[in-house]
Write a protein that holds these residues in place. Structure first.
Motif, PDB file in Angstrom:
ATOM      1  N   GLU A 140       0.799  -1.116  -0.108  1.00  0.00           N
ATOM      2  CA  GLU A 140      -0.082  -0.118  -0.122  1.00  0.00           C
ATOM      3  C   GLU A 140       0.789   1.291  -0.025  1.00  0.00           C
ATOM      4  O   GLU A 140       0.679   2.288  -0.737  1.00  0.00           O
ATOM      5  N   GLY A 141       2.076   1.316   0.781  1.00  0.00           N
ATOM      6  CA  GLY A 141       2.980   2.440   0.916  1.00  0.00           C
ATOM      7  C   GLY A 141       3.522   2.704  -0.285  1.00  0.00           C
ATOM      8  O   GLY A 141       3.677   3.837  -0.784  1.00  0.00           O
ATOM      9  N   ILE A 142       3.903   1.662  -1.088  1.00  0.00           N
ATOM     10  CA  ILE A 142       4.649   1.908  -2.503  1.00  0.00           C
ATOM     11  C   ILE A 142       3.555   2.282  -3.523  1.00  0.00           C
ATOM     12  O   ILE A 142       4.137   3.083  -4.142  1.00  0.00           O
ATOM     13  N   ALA A 143       2.461   1.793  -3.344  1.00  0.00           N
ATOM     14  CA  ALA A 143       1.358   2.095  -4.383  1.00  0.00           C
ATOM     15  C   ALA A 143       1.193   3.760  -4.264  1.00  0.00           C
ATOM     16  O   ALA A 143       1.185   4.301  -5.348  1.00  0.00           O
ATOM     17  N   ASN A 144       1.102   3.917  -2.937  1.00  0.00           N
ATOM     18  CA  ASN A 144       0.870   5.489  -2.722  1.00  0.00           C
ATOM     19  C   ASN A 144       1.918   6.249  -3.223  1.00  0.00           C
ATOM     20  O   ASN A 144       1.964   7.495  -3.678  1.00  0.00           O
ATOM     21  N   PHE A 145       3.257   5.743  -2.817  1.00  0.00           N
ATOM     22  CA  PHE A 145       4.542   6.504  -3.097  1.00  0.00           C
ATOM     23  C   PHE A 145       4.445   6.818  -4.858  1.00  0.00           C
ATOM     24  O   PHE A 145       5.135   8.035  -5.032  1.00  0.00           O
ATOM     25  N   ARG A 146       4.139   5.761  -5.451  1.00  0.00           N
ATOM     26  CA  ARG A 146       4.198   5.832  -7.025  1.00  0.00           C
ATOM     27  C   ARG A 146       3.336   6.980  -7.402  1.00  0.00           C
ATOM     28  O   ARG A 146       3.415   7.300  -8.605  1.00  0.00           O
ATOM     29  N   GLN A 147       2.327   7.352  -6.812  1.00  0.00           N
ATOM     30  CA  GLN A 147       1.513   8.424  -7.239  1.00  0.00           C
ATOM     31  C   GLN A 147       2.031   9.902  -7.212  1.00  0.00           C
ATOM     32  O   GLN A 147       1.253  10.765  -7.832  1.00  0.00           O
ATOM     33  N   TYR A 148       3.156  10.232  -6.365  1.00  0.00           N
ATOM     34  CA  TYR A 148       3.633  11.276  -6.370  1.00  0.00           C
ATOM     35  C   TYR A 148       4.249  11.916  -7.657  1.00  0.00           C
ATOM     36  O   TYR A 148       4.860  11.191  -8.250  1.00  0.00           O
ATOM     37  N   SER A 149       3.852  13.006  -7.816  1.00  0.00           N
ATOM     38  CA  SER A 149       4.430  13.879  -9.348  1.00  0.00           C
ATOM     39  C   SER A 149       5.730  14.529  -8.780  1.00  0.00           C
ATOM     40  O   SER A 149       6.084  14.611  -7.543  1.00  0.00           O
ATOM     41  N   ALA A 150       6.320  15.095  -9.619  1.00  0.00           N
ATOM     42  CA  ALA A 150       7.741  15.885  -9.592  1.00  0.00           C
ATOM     43  C   ALA A 150       7.180  17.126  -8.775  1.00  0.00           C
ATOM     44  O   ALA A 150       7.863  17.562  -7.975  1.00  0.00           O
ATOM     45  N   GLU A 151       5.952  17.674  -8.977  1.00  0.00           N
ATOM     46  CA  GLU A 151       5.498  18.679  -8.162  1.00  0.00           C
ATOM     47  C   GLU A 151       5.306  18.656  -6.762  1.00  0.00           C
ATOM     48  O   GLU A 151       5.232  19.518  -5.989  1.00  0.00           O
ATOM     49  N   GLN A 152       5.087  17.231  -6.465  1.00  0.00           N
ATOM     50  CA  GLN A 152       4.918  16.851  -5.323  1.00  0.00           C
ATOM     51  C   GLN A 152       6.248  16.211  -4.481  1.00  0.00           C
ATOM     52  O   GLN A 152       6.034  15.427  -3.509  1.00  0.00           O
ATOM     53  N   SER A 153       7.354  16.920  -4.780  1.00  0.00           N
ATOM     54  CA  SER A 153       8.573  16.068  -4.402  1.00  0.00           C
ATOM     55  C   SER A 153       8.836  16.144  -2.855  1.00  0.00           C
ATOM     56  O   SER A 153       9.211  15.355  -2.292  1.00  0.00           O
ATOM     57  N   GLU A 154       8.339  17.466  -2.276  1.00  0.00           N
ATOM     58  CA  GLU A 154       8.692  17.437  -0.805  1.00  0.00           C
ATOM     59  C   GLU A 154       7.796  16.392  -0.155  1.00  0.00           C
ATOM     60  O   GLU A 154       8.300  15.870   0.803  1.00  0.00           O
ATOM     61  N   GLU A 155       6.613  16.128  -0.392  1.00  0.00           N
ATOM     62  CA  GLU A 155       5.740  15.023   0.363  1.00  0.00           C
ATOM     63  C   GLU A 155       6.379  13.832  -0.126  1.00  0.00           C
ATOM     64  O   GLU A 155       6.311  12.878   0.754  1.00  0.00           O
ATOM     65  N   ALA A 156       6.573  13.645  -1.255  1.00  0.00           N
ATOM     66  CA  ALA A 156       7.358  12.135  -1.800  1.00  0.00           C
ATOM     67  C   ALA A 156       8.574  12.058  -0.697  1.00  0.00           C
ATOM     68  O   ALA A 156       8.992  10.877  -0.320  1.00  0.00           O
ATOM     69  N   ILE A 157       9.452  12.918  -0.777  1.00  0.00           N
ATOM     70  CA  ILE A 157      10.739  12.772  -0.019  1.00  0.00           C
ATOM     71  C   ILE A 157      10.335  12.340   1.463  1.00  0.00           C
ATOM     72  O   ILE A 157      10.988  11.579   2.070  1.00  0.00           O
ATOM     73  N   GLU A 158       9.552  13.085   2.045  1.00  0.00           N
ATOM     74  CA  GLU A 158       8.981  12.879   3.398  1.00  0.00           C
ATOM     75  C   GLU A 158       8.333  11.497   3.499  1.00  0.00           C
ATOM     76  O   GLU A 158       8.679  10.712   4.572  1.00  0.00           O
ATOM     77  N   ALA A 159       7.756  10.999   2.623  1.00  0.00           N
ATOM     78  CA  ALA A 159       7.189   9.569   2.544  1.00  0.00           C
ATOM     79  C   ALA A 159       8.337   8.598   2.325  1.00  0.00           C
ATOM     80  O   ALA A 159       8.281   7.563   3.008  1.00  0.00           O
TER      81      ALA A 159
END
Length: 145
Positions: A40-59
């Motif tokens: 589930e965490g990986i599936a959610n992580f794959r949804q981040y776009s480049a514009e959401q980089s800060e959220e992606a890095i935190e995740a």
């Protein structure tokens, strides 16, 4: 009276069997839950776009923290095991820690990406994390069975 004693004996034997089996069942159940959470965490992580980089890095950092917690939990379980299991774990842990460093390096690449290769790096991180999580689950199952 004999019937009550017989039932008490069977109840006690059943309770003892459950208590003895419970740690391995609990370990398996925990790893199953972790595997589901990982997917589930990986599936959610794959949804981040480049514009959401800060959220992606935190995740991604949170995912690495989960890996660290699982490795620490395995360390604690090994303290309860014998010398043979401890030796096997040290060998496996060295490999897992090297793989964890590779996953962390991919997260660092993601942190530094300008956006051109965001999706590729994000997916490489997700794949490496998933593989590492599976390897930890295998180690967990090997050492707790």
């Amino acid at each position: 009276m004999k019937m009550k004693i017989k039932h008490l004996f069977y109840a006690g034997a059943t309770a003892l069997a459950i208590a003895v089996a419970a740690p391995s069942v609990q370990a398996s159940s925990n790893e199953t839950t972790i595997s589901e959470e990982t997917r589930e965490g990986i599936a959610n992580f794959r949804q981040y776009s480049a514009e959401q980089s800060e959220e992606a890095i935190e995740a991604g950092e949170n995912l690495l923290d989960q890996i660290d917690n699982r490795l620490t939990e395995l360390d604690l379980r090994i303290e309860e095991a014998g010398d043979e299991a401890a030796t096997e774990w040290r060998e496996q842990k060295a490999v897992l820690e090297a793989r964890r460093a590779d996953v962390a390096a991919k997260l660092e690449e993601l942190r530094e990406d300008s956006g051109d290769t965001w999706d590729d790096i994000r997916d490489a991180f997700a794949d490496a994390y998933s593989d590492l999580s599976d390897a930890i689950s295998e180690a967990w199952n090997d050492l707790t069975s």
